[in-house]
Design a protein around this motif. Structure first.
Motif, short mmCIF file in Angstrom:
data_model
loop_
_atom_site.label_atom_id
_atom_site.label_comp_id
_atom_site.label_asym_id
_atom_site.label_seq_id
_atom_site.Cartn_x
_atom_site.Cartn_y
_atom_site.Cartn_z
N ALA A 139 0.96 -1.15 0.12
CA ALA A 139 -0.23 -0.15 0.01
C ALA A 139 0.86 1.26 0.04
O ALA A 139 2.03 1.17 -0.07
CB ALA A 139 -0.90 -0.16 1.30
N CYS A 140 0.36 2.63 0.02
CA CYS A 140 0.97 3.59 -0.03
C CYS A 140 0.27 4.77 0.66
O CYS A 140 -0.87 4.66 0.90
CB CYS A 140 1.45 4.06 -1.38
N SER A 141 0.91 5.96 0.88
CA SER A 141 0.24 7.03 1.44
C SER A 141 -0.33 8.03 0.08
O SER A 141 0.12 7.56 -0.95
CB SER A 141 1.34 7.88 2.15
N LYS A 142 -1.10 8.95 0.49
CA LYS A 142 -1.65 9.82 -0.67
C LYS A 142 -0.54 10.53 -1.47
O LYS A 142 -0.92 10.47 -2.50
CB LYS A 142 -2.72 10.76 -0.15
N PRO A 143 0.53 11.18 -0.68
CA PRO A 143 1.37 11.98 -1.70
C PRO A 143 1.96 11.11 -2.83
O PRO A 143 2.36 11.46 -3.88
CB PRO A 143 2.58 12.38 -0.57
N VAL A 144 2.16 9.81 -2.24
CA VAL A 144 2.97 8.89 -3.31
C VAL A 144 2.02 8.32 -4.43
O VAL A 144 2.52 8.51 -5.51
CB VAL A 144 3.32 7.37 -2.28
N SER A 145 0.64 8.06 -4.19
CA SER A 145 -0.09 8.15 -5.49
C SER A 145 -0.36 9.20 -5.89
O SER A 145 -0.45 9.13 -7.36
CB SER A 145 -1.42 7.32 -4.95
N ASP A 146 -0.41 10.25 -5.34
CA ASP A 146 -0.53 11.80 -6.09
C ASP A 146 0.54 12.05 -7.13
O ASP A 146 0.17 12.70 -8.44
CB ASP A 146 -0.53 12.71 -5.18
N VAL A 147 1.60 11.35 -6.84
CA VAL A 147 2.71 11.85 -7.74
C VAL A 147 2.93 10.57 -8.74
O VAL A 147 4.09 10.40 -9.45
CB VAL A 147 4.16 12.26 -7.08
N ASP A 148 2.24 9.65 -8.62
CA ASP A 148 2.06 8.37 -9.56
C ASP A 148 3.29 7.27 -9.31
O ASP A 148 3.57 6.77 -10.35
CB ASP A 148 1.81 8.81 -11.14
N TRP A 149 3.85 7.43 -8.09
CA TRP A 149 4.88 6.41 -7.83
C TRP A 149 4.16 5.26 -7.79
O TRP A 149 4.72 4.15 -8.10
CB TRP A 149 5.70 6.77 -6.49
N ARG A 150 2.99 5.03 -7.28
CA ARG A 150 2.16 3.85 -7.14
C ARG A 150 0.74 4.16 -7.46
O ARG A 150 0.46 5.38 -7.56
CB ARG A 150 1.92 3.46 -5.54
N GLN A 182 -7.75 8.76 4.44
CA GLN A 182 -9.05 9.32 4.75
C GLN A 182 -9.75 9.30 3.30
O GLN A 182 -10.98 9.07 3.26
CB GLN A 182 -8.74 10.80 5.02
N THR A 183 -9.18 9.56 2.28
CA THR A 183 -9.88 9.63 0.95
C THR A 183 -9.32 8.49 0.02
O THR A 183 -9.68 8.33 -1.28
CB THR A 183 -9.79 10.95 0.05
N GLY A 184 -8.62 7.49 0.41
CA GLY A 184 -8.39 6.37 -0.14
C GLY A 184 -9.13 5.11 0.43
O GLY A 184 -9.95 5.21 0.90
N ILE A 185 -8.46 3.86 0.55
CA ILE A 185 -8.83 2.85 0.92
C ILE A 185 -8.78 2.99 2.46
O ILE A 185 -7.82 3.18 3.07
CB ILE A 185 -8.18 1.45 0.36
N THR A 186 -9.88 2.26 3.22
CA THR A 186 -9.60 2.00 4.71
C THR A 186 -9.20 0.70 4.89
O THR A 186 -9.98 -0.37 4.29
CB THR A 186 -10.65 2.20 5.43
#
Lengths: 325, 246
Positions: free
Chosen positions: A237-248, A256-260
């Motif tokens: 899994a990853c944190s939001k900043p990581v998916s925001d910059v498309d690393w993952r 909060q706004t992703g998967i729980t």
């Protein structure tokens, strides 16, 4: 009047969360002095459905309509409502999944039922009133909710209770025809795309999760996360900043706004632990935090911590897991 | 195309959660309320689709008392055209869904959008209930939404994958990331929002079906047990022998 349990299947197997739901339903049935009947949705196999006896289910209704393999909201709702009518079920238990909760909300209107989602404990039953504890405020609190009325629907949060396994007990699998028509499949998906999951472990169903944040410094370093995850049979899994910059990919973002997620073990690597991230992971049973900053707020929410460089610590952890054999 | 975007008024994501001394209610003292973060995806996407089509309206709807109006004005500042507030305490999901369904029906809205859940109640219920009350499809949770004429193509997240679903209007969708990049109001938006119409209407329908008897906070963590980085492998032994999770 039995308790009706909705079990979700994929590729012939009953999902782990549905084994928990079946256990929950059987326990509620025992409290009410009745039996638990399951209705299967998704791609099921009769021999696996029979094994639901181990969770305390006595009978499983299975409609072999091939179009039920994929989630179709209207068709699933009608199937379950028909099953509830046939069984005279006044209590319906589902998984608090994207399928279970979506169907539950439609069913509650159709059956004039009171509904609680995100439920974490067995109900306290007092006459016709059910009191259930559910997660609220993004995992930061619980609410005790009173469900009135004649019919009740409960969606159980993953990993809230352990699935029971009474080896050798089997349920009777009964063919069931809900008389679904083409109109019930009007909102059927055009296409279903499954993600290629590392090691085949789905994040929302995972018992263990290894998660990376910006401290991983770049996607090229993710093999460190994946190696540990593989050794632990964990999902990544990853944190939001990581998916925001498309690393993952976005489907790995927890918060909060992703998967729980609520796994037994959550290992956070290079994640500072912003409150929005904690909201997605704070119902994990054990949280491990690895961060070189001893002031990282995540340590306050952790059970175990290592203050150190993830690039140094992760290979050591992977080696230690492999050494366990 | 008429868009109806339902927004919920929730405590800011960084709020420390506390309750009144009898644990019956959330303690609002000193708490800043915001538009539910998931609803921001619904709002921005509706505005984007309206702009792309070059016509249409975006109406924002909230079930709440007068104290929610600053966030309704914020939604207008972000780009909604008008707003409706159902003047009532949002008692439970069923009650809120009844209000939305009544307004959606009366206004003959084509697309009804909201966030996948609110960050305070975490119900994931209202969108499905509204769809059922109106007898139209609900796609929840949707991570992508495109429109061509009266046909929408959506990506619905399922555990471990996604479904591509096509539906015709009217429909309900509950939104989540990465549908769009939520917008923030600009100065011009804030100025024009002041004069945009905000209609207040009374509640309709049956009373709530569920009630919260009490709130509780999770048990406090014992505190973190630190392991020396030099001896990191020790953690794995503790996870097996002490925590018993591997």
């Amino acid at each position: 009047m039995s308790v009706l349990v909705v079990v979700e299947c994929a590729e012939g197997e009953v999902k782990k969360s549905s084994l928990e739901v079946a256990t929950y339903g059987a326990k509620v049935a025992a409290m009410l002095g009745t039996t638990a009947t399951a209705v299967a949705v998704g791609e099921a196999k009769a021999e696996n459905l029979a094994k639901l006896g181990e969770q305390g289910i006595t009978k499983v209704l299975y409609d072999a309509e091939p179009r039920l393999k994929d989630f179709v909201n209207n068709a699933y709702t009608k199937l379950i409502a028909t099953a509830a009518g046939q069984e005279g079920a006044k209590v319906i238990i589902l998984a608090n999944s994207n399928i279970g909760a979506a169907v539950g909300s439609r069913l509650s209107v159709r059956l004039k039922a009171s509904l609680a989602t995100n439920v974490v404990e067995l109900p306290k039953i007092d006459g016709s009133n059910f009191m259930v504890r559910r997660g609220a405020f993004s995992g930061k609190a619980f609410a005790e909710v009173s469900l009135g009325g004649d019919c009740k629907i409960i969606a159980v949060k993953k990993n809230s209770l352990e699935a029971q396994h009474d080896a050798g007990k089997t349920a009777e699998v009964v063919a069931f025809v809900a008389q679904l028509t083409d109109a019930d499949f009007a909102d059927a998906p055009q296409q279903v795309v499954m993600q290629d999951q590392a090691g085949g472990i789905l994040l929302p169903e995972a018992d263990r999760v290894v998660s990376g944040g910006r401290g991983m410094k770049g996607p090229e370093n993710w093999h460190l996360i994946e190696d540990l995850a593989k050794a632990l049979h964990a999902a990544t899994a990853c944190s939001k900043p990581v998916s925001d910059v498309d690393w993952r990919p976005h489907h790995e973002h927890v918060g909060q706004t992703g998967i729980t997620v609520s796994p037994n073990l959550y290992i956070a690597c290079g994640i500072s632990g912003a409150i929005q991230h904690l909201a997605g992971v704070n119902s994990s049973k054990v949280i491990v935090v690895i961060n070189k900053d001893p002031e990282a707020p995540f340590f306050k929410a952790a059970d175990y911590g290592i203050v150190g460089d993830v690039f140094d610590v992760l290979p050591k952890l992977t080696a230690a897991v492999k050494a366990l054999g | 195309m008429k868009f109806l975007v339902c927004i919920s008024n929730v405590p800011d994501t960084t709020t420390k959660i506390a309750f009144t001394p009898d644990n019956k209610e959330f303690n609002k003292a000193g708490v800043q309320f915001v538009i539910n973060p998931w609803d921001e995806y619904a709002l921005t996407r509706a505005i984007e689709l309206k702009e792309a089509a070059g016509s249409g309206t975006v109406t924002v709807l909230n079930v709440g008392q007068a104290d929610t109006e600053p966030n309704i004005r914020k939604a207008l500042a972000i780009g909604a055209d008008d707003a409706i507030r159902v003047d009532a305490v949002p008692q439970d999901a069923y009650f809120v869904a009844e209000q939305i369904a009544a307004i959606a029906k009366e206004g003959a809205y084509d697309v009804i959008l909201m966030g996948k859940e609110s960050i305070d109640y975490n119900g994931f219920q209202v969108h499905g209930m509204v769809g059922e009350m109106l007898g139209i499809p609900t796609i929840a949770p949707a991570q992508k939404l495109d429109m061509a004429g009266n046909t929408a193509t959506l990506e619905r997240e399922i555990e471990g994958g996604k479904e591509i679903v096509q539906v015709n209007t009217p429909f309900v969708a509950s939104c989540q990331q990465p549908m769009c990049e939520p917008r923030i109001p600009n100065m011009r938006g804030i100025m024009t929002a002041r004069t945009k119409p905000l209609k207040v209407v009374p509640a309709v329908g049956e009373p709530a079906r569920t009630t919260v008897a009490e709130f509780a906070l999770p048990p406090k963590k014992q505190g973190v047990k630190l392991i020396d980085a030099e001896n990191a492998g020790e953690l794995i032994h503790l996870l097996r022998s002490e925590a018993k999770v591997i």
